[in-house]
Enzyme design. Sequence first.
Site, PDB file in Angstrom:
ATOM      1  N   SER A 202       0.825  -1.206   0.000  1.00 40.57           N
ATOM      2  CA  SER A 202       0.000   0.000   0.000  1.00 40.57           C
ATOM      3  C   SER A 202       0.862   1.260   0.000  1.00 40.57           C
ATOM      4  CB  SER A 202      -0.974  -0.041   1.183  1.00 40.57           C
ATOM      5  OG  SER A 202      -1.981   0.927   1.038  1.00 40.57           O
ATOM      6  N   ASP A 297      -8.528  -3.342  -7.230  1.00 39.97           N
ATOM      7  CA  ASP A 297      -7.991  -3.067  -5.899  1.00 39.97           C
ATOM      8  C   ASP A 297      -9.078  -2.480  -5.001  1.00 39.97           C
ATOM      9  OD1 ASP A 297      -6.727  -1.130  -3.859  1.00 39.97           O
ATOM     10  OD2 ASP A 297      -5.018  -2.343  -4.495  1.00 39.97           O
ATOM     11  N   HIS A 364      -6.674  -5.863  -1.562  1.00 33.79           N
ATOM     12  CA  HIS A 364      -5.700  -4.768  -1.627  1.00 33.79           C
ATOM     13  C   HIS A 364      -4.302  -5.372  -1.580  1.00 33.79           C
ATOM     14  CE1 HIS A 364      -3.978  -0.879  -1.462  1.00 33.79           C
ATOM     15  NE2 HIS A 364      -3.849  -0.781  -0.149  1.00 33.79           N
TER      16      HIS A 364
END
Length: 418
Positions: A202, A297, A364
């Site tokens: 991330s 995502d 994610h």
Amino acid sequence: MIEKPASAILGRLRVWWSRGGVGRAAVLSGFAVLLLAFFLTYSSRIRTSSDSSLVDLTLLSNAEENGALCLDGSPPGYHLQRGSGRGSDSWLLHLEGGGWCNTLEKCSERQRTPLGSSHYMNQESFVGILSSNPLSNPDFYNWNKVMIRYCDGASFSGDVESDHQNGTKIFFRGMHIWEAVISELLTKGLINAKQAFLTGCSAGGLATFIHCDDFRALLPEEVIVKCLSDGGFFLDEEDISGKRTIKSFYNDVIRLQNVEKHLLKDCLETEPAKCFFPEKIIKSIKTPFFILNSAYDSWQISNVLVPEDSDPENSWARCKLDIHDCDSTQIELLQGFRMALLNILGDYQHNKNIGMFINSCFVHCQTYGSPWHSPISPRINNKTVAEAVGDWYFNRRDVKEIDCAYPCNPTCDEMESI
């Protein structure tokens, strides 16, 4: 739709907390704080299993002397687990994620959380790409493994010397944290590595793009050095209302934390935020790089494509929680978002330095936990994420795995139903 058990729901809440970004800090008040603390504590216990190990926190020495401080002024930290056997001279570094803060208020709220203060950091469970279990992590299980904690709110790239901003005492020292932690790890054996792998999830994945070549330059030329970004290829796309919410947000982060001085110079004249997007950064990266991302995502759908302000009637609420609950119109927009990513990555299909694993799962980050390598991991061409990454890192084959469009991959449902 398959009902998800409590462990899966708690796991997603913890991922939301540790990997999230825009607007999340606003919920930290009163009962919400207590409830969230309970969920984080309980879910961390669930995540600790025979495939994981708890690793102690090491606070950076001489942090204040190096100006390397978390948002609240506390020393940053990392978790180091020593390698063994053939992996004793190999190093894997993982940059923790956790979104960004774009205002003094939101950054100040982080000072009371692990994303802004080491006072709230504890032991960390090493799973996925950090696991020491060869069944869960076949290629990197016995390496020296490091998780570098994220407490600056700007992908390890802020650089403000003053510790006061409009009367608020706060430290924007992400670049100093990056430099000081890597410097300390070099003294702990990283300098003697024969192979090294910089990874991140991330916001940590974005940091991997930013720092990949810098990391390469710190190690001797003969060392094999490669990088991987997991869920860090954030797109510069309009949201459903036609606004570029994420670009505006990034501009605020850059201005607040003086990130601009460390970004590419060739695009700063137009709009600084352009230089904060991977599609710009990757053009200049010379170090071999692996891009791990979902084409759908889940964080980007909720914060880039459909941020809260773009959906005042809350018509996307169910879809943003579970792609199976999206209607045909919403799916069409998601397919367009997927194509935007694939169009950018198309330029690198014949680049031998670039590896890819772009699946169609509604997730994610995928290097941490079961998506990495397990019986219920998502697969492309019968390869898990871990197998694809290992094949690429060790040059067993060229890896450019691009999944078919949703809902074609049944292994995504297996992973999402846990």
